[in-house]
Design a protein around this motif. Structure first.
Motif, short mmCIF file in Angstrom:
data_model
loop_
_atom_site.label_atom_id
_atom_site.label_comp_id
_atom_site.label_asym_id
_atom_site.label_seq_id
_atom_site.Cartn_x
_atom_site.Cartn_y
_atom_site.Cartn_z
N VAL A 7 0.83 -1.20 0.00
CA VAL A 7 0.00 0.00 0.00
C VAL A 7 0.87 1.26 0.00
O VAL A 7 1.99 1.27 0.50
N ALA A 8 0.28 2.31 -0.60
CA ALA A 8 0.86 3.65 -0.56
C ALA A 8 -0.05 4.51 0.31
O ALA A 8 -1.28 4.32 0.32
N LEU A 9 0.55 5.44 1.03
CA LEU A 9 -0.20 6.28 1.98
C LEU A 9 -0.05 7.75 1.58
O LEU A 9 1.05 8.20 1.24
N GLY A 10 -1.17 8.47 1.61
CA GLY A 10 -1.13 9.92 1.37
C GLY A 10 -1.94 10.65 2.42
O GLY A 10 -2.85 10.07 3.03
N PHE A 11 -1.59 11.91 2.65
CA PHE A 11 -2.30 12.75 3.62
C PHE A 11 -3.14 13.73 2.83
O PHE A 11 -2.63 14.69 2.26
N GLU A 12 -4.44 13.46 2.76
CA GLU A 12 -5.29 14.21 1.83
C GLU A 12 -6.12 15.29 2.56
O GLU A 12 -6.38 15.14 3.74
N PRO A 13 -6.50 16.37 1.83
CA PRO A 13 -6.31 16.56 0.40
C PRO A 13 -4.86 16.76 0.02
O PRO A 13 -4.11 17.43 0.71
N SER A 14 -4.51 16.15 -1.13
CA SER A 14 -3.17 16.33 -1.69
C SER A 14 -3.25 16.10 -3.19
O SER A 14 -4.35 16.12 -3.76
N TYR A 15 -2.12 15.91 -3.81
CA TYR A 15 -2.06 15.83 -5.27
C TYR A 15 -2.89 14.65 -5.77
O TYR A 15 -2.64 13.51 -5.38
N SER A 16 -3.83 14.95 -6.67
CA SER A 16 -4.80 13.92 -7.07
C SER A 16 -4.18 12.78 -7.87
O SER A 16 -4.80 11.73 -8.06
N MET A 17 -2.95 12.97 -8.37
CA MET A 17 -2.32 11.90 -9.14
C MET A 17 -1.81 10.76 -8.24
O MET A 17 -1.61 9.65 -8.73
N HIS A 18 -1.58 11.03 -6.96
CA HIS A 18 -0.99 9.96 -6.13
C HIS A 18 -1.87 8.70 -6.10
O HIS A 18 -1.37 7.61 -6.37
N PRO A 19 -3.18 8.83 -5.80
CA PRO A 19 -4.00 7.61 -5.84
C PRO A 19 -4.10 7.00 -7.23
O PRO A 19 -4.17 5.77 -7.37
N LEU A 20 -4.06 7.85 -8.28
CA LEU A 20 -4.13 7.30 -9.64
C LEU A 20 -2.86 6.52 -10.00
O LEU A 20 -2.92 5.47 -10.64
N LEU A 21 -1.72 7.04 -9.58
CA LEU A 21 -0.46 6.31 -9.84
C LEU A 21 -0.44 5.00 -9.05
O LEU A 21 0.05 3.98 -9.54
N ALA A 22 -0.98 5.05 -7.84
CA ALA A 22 -1.06 3.81 -7.06
C ALA A 22 -1.95 2.82 -7.79
O ALA A 22 -1.57 1.66 -7.99
N SER A 23 -3.10 3.30 -8.24
CA SER A 23 -4.03 2.38 -8.89
C SER A 23 -3.45 1.81 -10.18
O SER A 23 -3.56 0.61 -10.46
N GLY A 24 -2.77 2.63 -10.95
CA GLY A 24 -2.19 2.17 -12.21
C GLY A 24 -1.11 1.11 -12.01
O GLY A 24 -0.83 0.33 -12.92
#
Ligand code: PLP
Length: 362
Positions: free
Chosen positions: A109-126
């Motif tokens: 898993v990758a972790l982000g502190f949101e709101p933040s850059y919307s690409m982070h979850p997309l890069l994780a998903s890809g």
């Protein structure tokens, strides 16, 4: 027709900030100042020279470019960095994709502190990496205790800390970054795309003590090079070696390498726009507050402002007046907010006039 798309991509939405050339575009945090005629001429001549050898593959290791980037980072962060500690790709988005490919993947898993850059979850998903979102405080800051607790709970393979954070402009202090690194068994990516607009020290100062820390930057913002597509990171030589396992061969074209080196040779001139951008950002902050709206304190070239009962309607009303801002209000923690980046003096005036008009009409 039903396409045999990966199950985990079904129903996802692509990254898609509108591009409307006829409007004043203040929606993707670009630098409003184009390269000078002198720099354009230097880039054109460097690209022409590289074009004369296009029958050959480019330098796969981009040695000359990475050497120039290492020199710039050393100068701007005060941390001596060598070629072996610097990596470059087509925008920091590609750098981060390579990080996700190398350190994420199924079962991680990758972790982000949101709101933040919307690409982070997309890069994780890809990259079939799981995504864990932990909310920031109500003022969009990230406390040491909250960050460390999140790492302890989720045990991420990758943790993203974006500072100054997009879209809030808020800064995360280095004591928080150091504590996250100390708690993490995975890699920690400090995303400093907007660092040149702020006054905080770079996380590069922590690299010597934290071998799993990666500090990512871009030429898209302060360097006025969004169209160039050149992002880079500083990390340990071991991390850079691992990224070589996932990069495509010859991922940086000879033309990109030549153009980026020509731009870096004009670093002082390019960064000379930073003060002008900050002045317009500060003008925007004051102007928006004078209209009775709230602005989140920012160290980037943009600001988050609101709060609006119907941000989509305000976004449209601004666009009707010729100014394109960013409506991210459907994202986590962003209900009621809009984002705008600093423009030229004229663009900033146009935005402030349009907003005054819209607020008066509401
Ligand atoms: C935090 C952050 N990182 C990276 C980028 C884009 O980087 P690049 O153009 O280097 O791919 C953006 C663009 O808006 C951003 O906000």
């Amino acid at each position: 027709m039903t396409l045999p798309v990966r199950d985990d991509l079904v129903g996802k939405t692509p990254y898609g900030a509108p591009q409307l050339p006829e409007a004043i575009n203040l929606n993707v945090n670009e630098n409003p100042y184009p390269p000078s005629p002198g720099l354009v001429a230097d880039i054109a001549s460097a690209v022409a020279d590289a074009a004369s050898r296009l029958n050959r593959y480019p330098d796969r290791e981009a040695v000359a470019l990475r050497t120039d980037l290492a020199a710039y980072l050393t100068r701007s962060t005060g941390v001596p960095l060598a070629l072996e500690q610097v990596w470059a790709a087509n925008g920091s988005n590609e750098v981060l994709q390579q990080v996700c490919q190398a350190f994420g993947g199924p079962g991680r898993v990758a972790l982000g502190f949101e709101p933040s850059y919307s690409m982070h979850p997309l890069l994780a998903s890809g990259t079939a990496t799981g995504w864990r979102s932990v909310p920031r405080a109500a003022d969009f800051t990230l406390s040491l205790d909250a960050a460390v607790a999140a790492v302890r709970e989720h045990r991420p393979a990758i943790t993203f800390v974006t500072t100054p954070n997009n879209p809030t402009g808020t800064v995360t202090t280095l004591d928080v970054v150091a504590a996250v690194c100390a708690e993490s068994a995975g890699v920690v990516v400090v995303y400093e795309a907007y660092a040149e607009f702020g006054s905080s020290p770079s996380a590069a100062t922590l690299l010597a003590d934290h071998p799993r820390l990666l500090v990512s930057r871009t030429m898209s913002k302060a360097f006025s090079g969004a169209g160039l597509r050149l992002g880079y990171l500083a990390a340990s030589a071991e991390v850079v070696d691992v990224l070589r396992l996932v990069r495509l061969p010859y991922h940086l074209s000879a033309l990109t390498q030549a153009a980026a080196r020509a731009a870096l040779a004009h670093t002082d001139e390019l960064l000379g726009t930073v003060e002008a951008v900050k002045a317009q950002r500060d003008r925007m902050v004051d102007g928006v507050r004078a209209l009775g709206l709230t602005v989140v304190p920012t160290e980037a070239n943009f600001l988050l402002f609101g709060q609006f009962d119907d941000p989509a309607a305000t976004w449209q009303a601004l666009l009707d007046r010729g100014v394109l801002v960013r409506d991210l209000s459907s994202g986590p923690g962003l209900a009621g907010w809009l984002r705008v980046n600093a423009g030229t003096v004229e663009e900033t005036s146009a935005f402030l006039d349009a907003l005054a008009d819209v607020v008066r009409a509401q």
